[in-house]
Design a protein around this motif. Sequence first.
Motif, PDB file in Angstrom:
ATOM      1  N   TYR A 136       0.837  -1.197   0.000  1.00  0.00           N
ATOM      2  CA  TYR A 136       0.000   0.000   0.000  1.00  0.00           C
ATOM      3  C   TYR A 136       0.875   1.251   0.000  1.00  0.00           C
ATOM      4  CZ  TYR A 136      -3.280   3.554   1.608  1.00  0.00           C
ATOM      5  OH  TYR A 136      -4.021   4.697   1.725  1.00  0.00           O
ATOM      6  N   GLY A 137       1.969   1.220   0.772  1.00  0.00           N
ATOM      7  CA  GLY A 137       2.830   2.385   0.839  1.00  0.00           C
ATOM      8  C   GLY A 137       4.045   2.158   1.713  1.00  0.00           C
ATOM      9  N   LEU A 138       4.826   3.220   1.876  1.00  0.00           N
ATOM     10  CA  LEU A 138       6.032   3.205   2.688  1.00  0.00           C
ATOM     11  C   LEU A 138       5.743   3.928   4.000  1.00  0.00           C
ATOM     12  CD1 LEU A 138       9.123   2.591   2.784  1.00  0.00           C
ATOM     13  CD2 LEU A 138       9.458   4.910   1.905  1.00  0.00           C
ATOM     14  N   ARG A 139       5.861   3.195   5.108  1.00  0.00           N
ATOM     15  CA  ARG A 139       5.621   3.776   6.435  1.00  0.00           C
ATOM     16  C   ARG A 139       6.929   4.346   6.968  1.00  0.00           C
ATOM     17  NH1 ARG A 139       3.052  -0.253   8.988  1.00  0.00           N
ATOM     18  NH2 ARG A 139       1.072   0.736   8.531  1.00  0.00           N
ATOM     19  N   ILE A 140       6.871   5.593   7.427  1.00  0.00           N
ATOM     20  CA  ILE A 140       8.040   6.270   7.984  1.00  0.00           C
ATOM     21  C   ILE A 140       7.760   6.612   9.439  1.00  0.00           C
ATOM     22  CG2 ILE A 140       9.493   8.326   7.835  1.00  0.00           C
ATOM     23  CD1 ILE A 140       8.849   8.364   4.846  1.00  0.00           C
ATOM     24  N   GLY A 141       8.736   6.352  10.282  1.00  0.00           N
ATOM     25  CA  GLY A 141       8.599   6.660  11.698  1.00  0.00           C
ATOM     26  C   GLY A 141       9.942   6.971  12.319  1.00  0.00           C
ATOM     27  N   LEU A 142       9.967   6.980  13.629  1.00  0.00           N
ATOM     28  CA  LEU A 142      11.186   7.221  14.405  1.00  0.00           C
ATOM     29  C   LEU A 142      11.256   6.218  15.539  1.00  0.00           C
ATOM     30  CD1 LEU A 142      10.933  11.098  14.712  1.00  0.00           C
ATOM     31  CD2 LEU A 142      12.762   9.873  13.549  1.00  0.00           C
ATOM     32  N   LYS A 143      12.470   5.875  15.933  1.00  0.00           N
ATOM     33  CA  LYS A 143      12.655   5.022  17.107  1.00  0.00           C
ATOM     34  C   LYS A 143      13.887   5.511  17.851  1.00  0.00           C
ATOM     35  CE  LYS A 143      15.570   1.478  15.058  1.00  0.00           C
ATOM     36  NZ  LYS A 143      15.792   0.063  14.872  1.00  0.00           N
ATOM     37  N   LYS A 144      13.937   5.176  19.136  1.00  0.00           N
ATOM     38  CA  LYS A 144      15.107   5.515  19.929  1.00  0.00           C
ATOM     39  C   LYS A 144      16.278   4.682  19.440  1.00  0.00           C
ATOM     40  CE  LYS A 144      14.602   6.098  24.354  1.00  0.00           C
ATOM     41  NZ  LYS A 144      14.245   5.903  25.775  1.00  0.00           N
ATOM     42  N   GLY A 145      17.443   5.325  19.315  1.00  0.00           N
ATOM     43  CA  GLY A 145      18.621   4.587  18.909  1.00  0.00           C
ATOM     44  C   GLY A 145      19.657   5.485  18.279  1.00  0.00           C
ATOM     45  N   GLY A 146      20.802   4.925  18.010  1.00  0.00           N
ATOM     46  CA  GLY A 146      21.882   5.668  17.387  1.00  0.00           C
ATOM     47  C   GLY A 146      22.583   6.588  18.373  1.00  0.00           C
ATOM     48  N   CYS A 147      23.697   7.142  17.945  1.00  0.00           N
ATOM     49  CA  CYS A 147      24.497   7.961  18.846  1.00  0.00           C
ATOM     50  C   CYS A 147      23.887   9.341  19.113  1.00  0.00           C
ATOM     51  CB  CYS A 147      25.918   8.098  18.317  1.00  0.00           C
ATOM     52  SG  CYS A 147      26.028   8.640  16.617  1.00  0.00           S
ATOM     53  N   ALA A 148      22.986   9.827  18.276  1.00  0.00           N
ATOM     54  CA  ALA A 148      22.346  11.126  18.515  1.00  0.00           C
ATOM     55  C   ALA A 148      21.000  10.986  19.220  1.00  0.00           C
ATOM     56  CB  ALA A 148      22.183  11.893  17.205  1.00  0.00           C
ATOM     57  N   GLY A 149      20.464   9.766  19.335  1.00  0.00           N
ATOM     58  CA  GLY A 149      19.249   9.557  20.115  1.00  0.00           C
ATOM     59  C   GLY A 149      18.056   8.985  19.382  1.00  0.00           C
ATOM     60  N   MET A 150      17.878   9.314  18.094  1.00  0.00           N
ATOM     61  CA  MET A 150      16.719   8.841  17.335  1.00  0.00           C
ATOM     62  C   MET A 150      17.172   8.380  15.953  1.00  0.00           C
ATOM     63  SD  MET A 150      14.069   9.512  19.342  1.00  0.00           S
ATOM     64  CE  MET A 150      12.643   9.571  18.291  1.00  0.00           C
TER      65      MET A 150
END
Length: 126
Positions: free
Chosen positions: A30-44
């Motif tokens: 249907y489509g491409l879902r974009i979000g955010l999660k905690k992680g990485g050296c900068a935080g998100m």
Amino acid sequence: MFAIPGSSPVTITPAAERQIARLMSGKNAYGLRIGLKKGGCAGMEYTMELAETPDANEEVIEQGEARVMIAPMAQMFLFGTEIDYQTDLLESGFKFRNPNVTDSCGCGESVRFEPIEGSRTADQPG
């Protein structure tokens, strides 16, 4: 949810539109879902996945044959973002030009946002 009436919360470049449409048709999504999660050296970190249906309260942006869905908890952090797709000699991939980012790691995979008034921290969108 956080959109200005008559204006898309994110913009999609023609290159990103072509790549999203290619991914969708290849997986019959249907489509491409974009979000955010905690992680990485900068935080998100940005997340992306092909999805068969939109979830409740997702913002759906359609452009040509491409469809992007923004997860509810990411909408306020992605407002005003331009999604591009770039190809060069060493790599290719989606690039996010996000005016809400206050810091990012050296590799560009991880970002940080200013704390939102009344929230715990900007690294905790949920």
